[in-house]
Design a protein around this motif. Sequence first.
Motif, PDB file in Angstrom:
ATOM      1  N   PRO A   1      39.297  39.651  43.777  1.00  0.00           N
ATOM      2  CA  PRO A   1      37.926  39.202  44.071  1.00  0.00           C
ATOM      3  C   PRO A   1      36.859  39.789  43.153  1.00  0.00           C
ATOM      4  O   PRO A   1      35.927  39.086  42.750  1.00  0.00           O
ATOM      5  N   GLY A   2      36.972  41.068  42.810  1.00  0.00           N
ATOM      6  CA  GLY A   2      35.967  41.681  41.957  1.00  0.00           C
ATOM      7  C   GLY A   2      35.874  41.007  40.597  1.00  0.00           C
ATOM      8  O   GLY A   2      34.774  40.791  40.071  1.00  0.00           O
ATOM      9  N   VAL A   3      37.027  40.655  40.025  1.00  0.00           N
ATOM     10  CA  VAL A   3      37.048  39.973  38.732  1.00  0.00           C
ATOM     11  C   VAL A   3      36.576  38.530  38.885  1.00  0.00           C
ATOM     12  O   VAL A   3      35.838  38.010  38.043  1.00  0.00           O
ATOM     13  N   LYS A   4      36.973  37.881  39.984  1.00  0.00           N
ATOM     14  CA  LYS A   4      36.623  36.477  40.172  1.00  0.00           C
ATOM     15  C   LYS A   4      35.121  36.287  40.350  1.00  0.00           C
ATOM     16  O   LYS A   4      34.557  35.265  39.931  1.00  0.00           O
ATOM     17  N   ILE A   5      34.450  37.254  40.943  1.00  0.00           N
ATOM     18  CA  ILE A   5      32.996  37.150  41.104  1.00  0.00           C
ATOM     19  C   ILE A   5      32.319  37.082  39.734  1.00  0.00           C
ATOM     20  O   ILE A   5      31.385  36.302  39.519  1.00  0.00           O
ATOM     21  N   GLU A   6      32.796  37.910  38.821  1.00  0.00           N
ATOM     22  CA  GLU A   6      32.182  37.949  37.485  1.00  0.00           C
ATOM     23  C   GLU A   6      32.668  36.813  36.591  1.00  0.00           C
ATOM     24  O   GLU A   6      31.915  36.313  35.759  1.00  0.00           O
ATOM     25  N   TRP A   7      33.926  36.407  36.786  1.00  0.00           N
ATOM     26  CA  TRP A   7      34.513  35.361  35.950  1.00  0.00           C
ATOM     27  C   TRP A   7      35.147  34.293  36.856  1.00  0.00           C
ATOM     28  O   TRP A   7      36.370  34.182  36.954  1.00  0.00           O
ATOM     29  N   PRO A   8      34.342  33.480  37.519  1.00  0.00           N
ATOM     30  CA  PRO A   8      34.876  32.519  38.501  1.00  0.00           C
ATOM     31  C   PRO A   8      35.788  31.456  37.899  1.00  0.00           C
ATOM     32  O   PRO A   8      36.616  30.881  38.608  1.00  0.00           O
ATOM     33  N   GLN A   9      35.653  31.187  36.604  1.00  0.00           N
ATOM     34  CA  GLN A   9      36.481  30.163  35.970  1.00  0.00           C
ATOM     35  C   GLN A   9      37.815  30.689  35.478  1.00  0.00           C
ATOM     36  O   GLN A   9      38.664  29.929  34.994  1.00  0.00           O
ATOM     37  N   MET A  10      38.059  32.009  35.572  1.00  0.00           N
ATOM     38  CA  MET A  10      39.265  32.585  35.000  1.00  0.00           C
ATOM     39  C   MET A  10      40.539  32.028  35.626  1.00  0.00           C
ATOM     40  O   MET A  10      41.526  31.754  34.924  1.00  0.00           O
ATOM     41  N   GLN A  11      40.553  31.853  36.913  1.00  0.00           N
ATOM     42  CA  GLN A  11      41.752  31.378  37.597  1.00  0.00           C
ATOM     43  C   GLN A  11      42.219  30.053  37.008  1.00  0.00           C
ATOM     44  O   GLN A  11      43.399  29.876  36.682  1.00  0.00           O
ATOM     45  N   LEU A  12      41.284  29.115  36.839  1.00  0.00           N
ATOM     46  CA  LEU A  12      41.617  27.800  36.289  1.00  0.00           C
ATOM     47  C   LEU A  12      41.940  27.885  34.802  1.00  0.00           C
ATOM     48  O   LEU A  12      42.915  27.293  34.334  1.00  0.00           O
ATOM     49  N   ASP A  13      41.126  28.624  34.046  1.00  0.00           N
ATOM     50  CA  ASP A  13      41.328  28.705  32.600  1.00  0.00           C
ATOM     51  C   ASP A  13      42.690  29.296  32.254  1.00  0.00           C
ATOM     52  O   ASP A  13      43.394  28.802  31.364  1.00  0.00           O
ATOM     53  N   LEU A  14      43.073  30.363  32.945  1.00  0.00           N
ATOM     54  CA  LEU A  14      44.344  31.022  32.637  1.00  0.00           C
ATOM     55  C   LEU A  14      45.528  30.162  33.065  1.00  0.00           C
ATOM     56  O   LEU A  14      46.510  30.028  32.317  1.00  0.00           O
ATOM     57  N   ALA A  15      45.449  29.576  34.250  1.00  0.00           N
ATOM     58  CA  ALA A  15      46.538  28.712  34.713  1.00  0.00           C
ATOM     59  C   ALA A  15      46.734  27.544  33.757  1.00  0.00           C
ATOM     60  O   ALA A  15      47.868  27.186  33.404  1.00  0.00           O
ATOM     61  N   ASN A  16      45.633  26.956  33.319  1.00  0.00           N
ATOM     62  CA  ASN A  16      45.728  25.815  32.407  1.00  0.00           C
ATOM     63  C   ASN A  16      46.318  26.237  31.063  1.00  0.00           C
ATOM     64  O   ASN A  16      47.165  25.543  30.492  1.00  0.00           O
TER      65      ASN A  16
END
Length: 226
Positions: free
Chosen positions: A65-80
């Motif tokens: 959660p701490g990283v996702k707050i700052e970088w909300p698009q990371m989950q999608l960008d990395l998976a893609n």
Amino acid sequence: MGNHGRFAFPIRAGLKAALLGLLLPFLSGCQIFGYIASTLPQPATPAKYTDLRGQSVAVMVWVTPGVKIEWPQMQLDLANSIQVRLEQAAHAKIHELEGTTFPHTATSIGTMQDNHPDWAFLTIDEIAPKLGVTRVIYIEIESFQTRADASVDLFRGSITGRMKEVHVENGHSIMAHSEDDLHNLFPAKGPDEGALNKTDYDMYRGTLKAFATSIGNLFVPHEEEE
């Protein structure tokens, strides 16, 4: 691997061939054979895991959660980024991914995660059978930064996480492989204290690409970076 890496060998090979022609009159038989061997392409580093062939695969990323707050698009960008690398290998009919399919896009997997906030409290073993595939590559990102530890004014990308591969058979999941303490720096050979004249976006993009490449390399034969 970028274009530089892809074309590096033909350039070096051509140069070595020209040098060999100049050196042949001065080399003994053993020296000639040794030199020729050194000009041949070295075999690719084999994939560590080879059980995606002919399987249906989903790639899922979870970000703390701490990283996702700052970088909300990371989950999608990395998976893609990870899925695209594997799909390219499958389309190229690389043996380890020949016949491998990817029924879900990274966006659709992300939407499932958003629509099921309760999944945050489940293990990947419990989630995997819900995805309708036979293999799940699950990535957990624990830490991420674009600034060096020495100073917030200096840039150095860093990411830490782990990978789990789950097999799904007859509605039941089995943990097949795991890689803990995965860590990438960007630039990989940059100064430890960081660099000036960069941006957070440069570090974000480069660090995610390096990490996605490391994950892909677990499943695809590859050339090691020099």
